[in-house]
Design a protein around this motif. Structure first.
Motif, PDB file in Angstrom:
ATOM      1  N   SER A 121     -18.175  12.570  22.585  1.00 29.68           N
ATOM      2  CA  SER A 121     -17.909  11.229  23.096  1.00 29.68           C
ATOM      3  C   SER A 121     -16.446  11.156  23.509  1.00 29.68           C
ATOM      4  O   SER A 121     -15.612  11.954  23.079  1.00 29.68           O
ATOM      5  CB  SER A 121     -18.223  10.152  22.049  1.00 29.68           C
ATOM      6  N   ALA A 122     -16.151  10.185  24.355  1.00 28.93           N
ATOM      7  CA  ALA A 122     -14.776   9.969  24.803  1.00 28.93           C
ATOM      8  C   ALA A 122     -14.562   8.469  24.946  1.00 28.93           C
ATOM      9  O   ALA A 122     -15.450   7.746  25.404  1.00 28.93           O
ATOM     10  CB  ALA A 122     -14.518  10.664  26.136  1.00 28.93           C
ATOM     11  N   SER A 123     -13.388   8.023  24.564  1.00 25.82           N
ATOM     12  CA  SER A 123     -13.066   6.603  24.619  1.00 25.82           C
ATOM     13  C   SER A 123     -11.560   6.434  24.714  1.00 25.82           C
ATOM     14  O   SER A 123     -10.808   7.268  24.199  1.00 25.82           O
ATOM     15  CB  SER A 123     -13.595   5.902  23.365  1.00 25.82           C
ATOM     16  N   PRO A 124     -11.096   5.361  25.350  1.00 25.46           N
ATOM     17  CA  PRO A 124      -9.656   5.082  25.349  1.00 25.46           C
ATOM     18  C   PRO A 124      -9.131   4.730  23.959  1.00 25.46           C
ATOM     19  O   PRO A 124      -7.937   4.809  23.713  1.00 25.46           O
ATOM     20  CB  PRO A 124      -9.510   3.881  26.289  1.00 25.46           C
ATOM     21  N   LEU A 127     -10.751   5.932  17.972  1.00 25.39           N
ATOM     22  CA  LEU A 127     -11.878   6.631  17.354  1.00 25.39           C
ATOM     23  C   LEU A 127     -12.636   7.517  18.341  1.00 25.39           C
ATOM     24  O   LEU A 127     -13.501   8.291  17.942  1.00 25.39           O
ATOM     25  CB  LEU A 127     -12.849   5.628  16.724  1.00 25.39           C
ATOM     26  N   GLY A 128     -12.345   7.390  19.610  1.00 30.64           N
ATOM     27  CA  GLY A 128     -12.945   8.280  20.602  1.00 30.64           C
ATOM     28  C   GLY A 128     -14.426   8.085  20.841  1.00 30.64           C
ATOM     29  O   GLY A 128     -15.097   8.974  21.347  1.00 30.64           O
ATOM     30  N   GLY A 129     -14.971   6.926  20.455  1.00 32.50           N
ATOM     31  CA  GLY A 129     -16.403   6.706  20.641  1.00 32.50           C
ATOM     32  C   GLY A 129     -17.254   7.260  19.523  1.00 32.50           C
ATOM     33  O   GLY A 129     -18.468   7.387  19.663  1.00 32.50           O
ATOM     34  N   LEU A 130     -16.645   7.556  18.403  1.00 30.38           N
ATOM     35  CA  LEU A 130     -17.339   8.198  17.286  1.00 30.38           C
ATOM     36  C   LEU A 130     -18.543   7.399  16.791  1.00 30.38           C
ATOM     37  O   LEU A 130     -19.568   7.967  16.409  1.00 30.38           O
ATOM     38  CB  LEU A 130     -16.351   8.410  16.133  1.00 30.38           C
ATOM     39  N   TYR A 152     -17.713  15.996  18.288  1.00 29.27           N
ATOM     40  CA  TYR A 152     -16.304  15.762  18.628  1.00 29.27           C
ATOM     41  C   TYR A 152     -16.166  14.480  19.428  1.00 29.27           C
ATOM     42  O   TYR A 152     -16.895  14.259  20.400  1.00 29.27           O
ATOM     43  CB  TYR A 152     -15.728  16.932  19.438  1.00 29.27           C
ATOM     44  N   ALA A 153     -15.232  13.636  18.984  1.00 32.71           N
ATOM     45  CA  ALA A 153     -14.933  12.374  19.665  1.00 32.71           C
ATOM     46  C   ALA A 153     -13.512  12.451  20.208  1.00 32.71           C
ATOM     47  O   ALA A 153     -12.554  12.635  19.451  1.00 32.71           O
ATOM     48  CB  ALA A 153     -15.068  11.205  18.694  1.00 32.71           C
ATOM     49  N   LEU A 154     -13.388  12.337  21.515  1.00 33.84           N
ATOM     50  CA  LEU A 154     -12.102  12.457  22.210  1.00 33.84           C
ATOM     51  C   LEU A 154     -11.426  11.088  22.265  1.00 33.84           C
ATOM     52  O   LEU A 154     -11.854  10.208  23.025  1.00 33.84           O
ATOM     53  CB  LEU A 154     -12.325  13.009  23.618  1.00 33.84           C
ATOM     54  N   ALA A 155     -10.399  10.913  21.479  1.00 29.71           N
ATOM     55  CA  ALA A 155      -9.659   9.647  21.447  1.00 29.71           C
ATOM     56  C   ALA A 155      -8.630   9.590  22.572  1.00 29.71           C
ATOM     57  O   ALA A 155      -8.239  10.616  23.125  1.00 29.71           O
ATOM     58  CB  ALA A 155      -8.971   9.491  20.094  1.00 29.71           C
ATOM     59  N   HIS A 156      -8.218   8.377  22.913  1.00 31.70           N
ATOM     60  CA  HIS A 156      -7.180   8.158  23.939  1.00 31.70           C
ATOM     61  C   HIS A 156      -7.499   8.953  25.211  1.00 31.70           C
ATOM     62  O   HIS A 156      -6.652   9.656  25.766  1.00 31.70           O
ATOM     63  CB  HIS A 156      -5.794   8.532  23.392  1.00 31.70           C
ATOM     64  N   ALA A 157      -8.750   8.827  25.636  1.00 26.45           N
ATOM     65  CA  ALA A 157      -9.245   9.654  26.740  1.00 26.45           C
ATOM     66  C   ALA A 157      -8.523   9.392  28.054  1.00 26.45           C
ATOM     67  O   ALA A 157      -8.522  10.248  28.940  1.00 26.45           O
ATOM     68  CB  ALA A 157     -10.747   9.434  26.918  1.00 26.45           C
TER      69      ALA A 157
END
Length: 196
Positions: A121-124, A127-130, A152-157
């Motif tokens: 997941s990815a999110s601005p 938590l990265g969309g966790l 894996y959750a990509l934070a501050h995407a």
């Protein structure tokens, strides 16, 4: 190993679509044959049993075929209101709906059973969309898929990708790589076992 990768978003500048592309590059570098599916390329309406009774849309059958043909998947899930997107839910609902009278697709879970699925997941946000992954996991388990423990959750995407769509920070690339590696490792072993 064939792997299907898609994002639960059709937005042009979607971070999760970018993440799916980055995961595709990593999987190809690991020796996998990758199908990067854009959900926008499929004409799949909002699920409605009355509509389905008139005939399953052709692109739903195409989706089922794609899913069934790939023993390994990676899904990149955006987070909306703490969960996965309506687009992703609608896609999975159609893909898991049985096609009455069809000898191939009469069983709804056929496209899902035994598939090894890795989740990203990815999110601005931080938590990265966790949280979307914590909701998506039980849905996939219900459909008889094997979800890898590593996610894996990509934070501050918004700051994660360079101008060519590559992940800029080594730790981020390693996070995606770990999921890709585990999916390919598990899928290979499941296939080896099934071949016995």
């Amino acid at each position: 190993m064939n792997i299907l990768i898609f994002a639960g978003s059709t937005r042009q500048q979607s971070f999760n679509r970018q993440l799916a592309t980055a995961a595709s590059r990593i999987a190809r570098a690991a020796g996998a044959t990758v199908t990067l599916l854009e959900l926008a390329s499929l004409d799949i309406p909002l699920y409605n049993a009355d509509l389905e009774a008139q005939g399953t849309p052709p692109d739903v059958i195409r989706l089922k075929e794609l899913m069934h043909a790939h023993p390994a998947w990676i899904i990149c899930s955006p987070e909306y209101n703490g969960s996965y997107t309506a687009l992703l839910k609608n896609t999975l609902d159609w893909a898991s709906s049985p096609v009455k009278g069809d000898p191939t697709w009469a069983q709804g879970t056929k496209a899902f059973e035994g598939k090894v699925v890795g989740l990203l997941s990815a999110s601005p946000g931080a938590l990265g969309g966790l949280r979307s992954l914590s909701h998506l996991t039980p849905l996939l388990l219900t459909l008889q898929s094997w979800v890898t423990p590593r996610q894996y959750a990509l934070a501050h995407a918004g700051q994660a990708f360079d101008t060519e769509g590559q992940l800029q920070v080594p730790a981020q690339r390693q996070g995606v790589q770990a999921v890709v590696d585990q999916v390919l490792w598990a899928s290979q072993r499941f296939n080896d076992q099934n071949a016995l």
